[in-house]
Design a protein around this motif. Sequence first.
Motif, PDB file in Angstrom:
ATOM      1  N   ARG A 269       0.825  -1.210   0.000  1.00  0.00           N
ATOM      2  CA  ARG A 269       0.000   0.000   0.000  1.00  0.00           C
ATOM      3  C   ARG A 269       0.857   1.258   0.000  1.00  0.00           C
ATOM      4  O   ARG A 269       0.555   2.237  -0.695  1.00  0.00           O
ATOM      5  CB  ARG A 269      -0.956  -0.001   1.193  1.00  0.00           C
ATOM      6  N   ARG A 272       2.185   1.733  -3.478  1.00  0.00           N
ATOM      7  CA  ARG A 272       1.128   2.157  -4.400  1.00  0.00           C
ATOM      8  C   ARG A 272       0.782   3.630  -4.199  1.00  0.00           C
ATOM      9  O   ARG A 272       0.599   4.384  -5.153  1.00  0.00           O
ATOM     10  CB  ARG A 272      -0.125   1.302  -4.186  1.00  0.00           C
ATOM     11  N   LEU A 277      -0.988   5.294  -7.872  1.00  0.00           N
ATOM     12  CA  LEU A 277      -1.776   4.374  -8.689  1.00  0.00           C
ATOM     13  C   LEU A 277      -3.196   4.265  -8.143  1.00  0.00           C
ATOM     14  O   LEU A 277      -3.402   4.149  -6.936  1.00  0.00           O
ATOM     15  CB  LEU A 277      -1.122   2.983  -8.699  1.00  0.00           C
ATOM     16  N   LEU A 373       3.034  -4.012  -8.715  1.00  0.00           N
ATOM     17  CA  LEU A 373       2.460  -2.707  -9.046  1.00  0.00           C
ATOM     18  C   LEU A 373       2.797  -2.265 -10.475  1.00  0.00           C
ATOM     19  O   LEU A 373       2.485  -1.138 -10.857  1.00  0.00           O
ATOM     20  CB  LEU A 373       2.932  -1.662  -8.050  1.00  0.00           C
TER      21      LEU A 373
END
Length: 380
Positions: A269, A272, A277, A373
């Motif tokens: 997380r 990201r 994203l 990712l």
Amino acid sequence: TNVAPDNFPLQRQVSKILEDRRKMAAGAAPVNCGFAETLAYASVLMEGYPVRLTGQDVGRGTFSHRHAVLHNQKEESVYIPLQHVSDDQAPFVIYDSLLSEEAVLAFEYGYATTMPRGLVVWEAQFGDFANGAQVVIDQFITSGEHKWSRLCGLTMLLPHGYEGQGPEHSSARLERFMQLCAEHNIQVCVPTTPAQVYHMLRRQVIRPLRKPLVVMSPKSLLRHKEAISTLEELAHGRFHNVLDETDDLDKSRVERVILCSGKVFYDLRAARRERGLDNIAILRLEQLYPFPEAELLQVLGAYTNLQDAVWCQEEPMNQGAWYASQHHMRRVIHRHKVDIYLRYLGREASAAPAAGYMALHLEQQEQFINEALGEMPWGS
């Protein structure tokens, strides 16, 4: 809870921990895992369920997170706050045990079978240390109900997480427990928030189901700034076998879903968010066995334009949950969208549980997070 008498001198850092817990209890600070665990014990004690805790360093907690036993700094005396919750509470006992996992775990298995209304917990100093008690796990904990119709509600807390501490301090050998799962013989959970820890422990003693509970319990998450919960989540929540995306994403725009368990969620997380994203969602499996197929399918239902699904784990490919759980995940994903094939992303297969030095550990982690990712396998 965890408040010492006024005339009981405490070590300076312990005083700070207790002061922080007073703030948490008042709602002035978010709840962390150590406080949530202690609060779970206090609440079931108040409801009449005895609690028994053993392990090599359970009084303090290996990672200085529990402090269930307070030591007087001027004389040889201790104070155990959980024995003073109320006048009519159930008994609370806690023992720092000797360095013989096999002997202690065998005793606790027997104790738990004869104390059906209590919460009996054994904690390994590190999850790897349960290796020394493997015969007890194989011969008794996972198979005792099948062989002898003996029910047991023993809880095993096995600290697990890849923080670069090497092969002997990373893995609680999740794959071994997963291989032993059959006929709903045990529960295997990987809680990632304080509220999940709280509700998981309460669930184990309150609901009318006596099955051993194996917990891949937190290490670095005990102090992670984002591994926090609110008092409302403790008071009104429940244990969730599956946790949905936490950020405010437009689920109809999500193209990839990452399934994971444990600490790696916070690493994924953070990466990201750093990359900005918004087309990748991260779902957590907090219970790996019995596998929550119906709940996962319900969570996936909101992702109507999904094109890709990956399982991401910290453990090497031949370890962790991948081999034992992939068929469950694939079945759910196939029911959600027939043309999606679940891919594996994580460390390559390894003979050892973890890398032996920090630089390699970080290099491996960066690689699989970048892949998780990164671009779609067929291009953008």
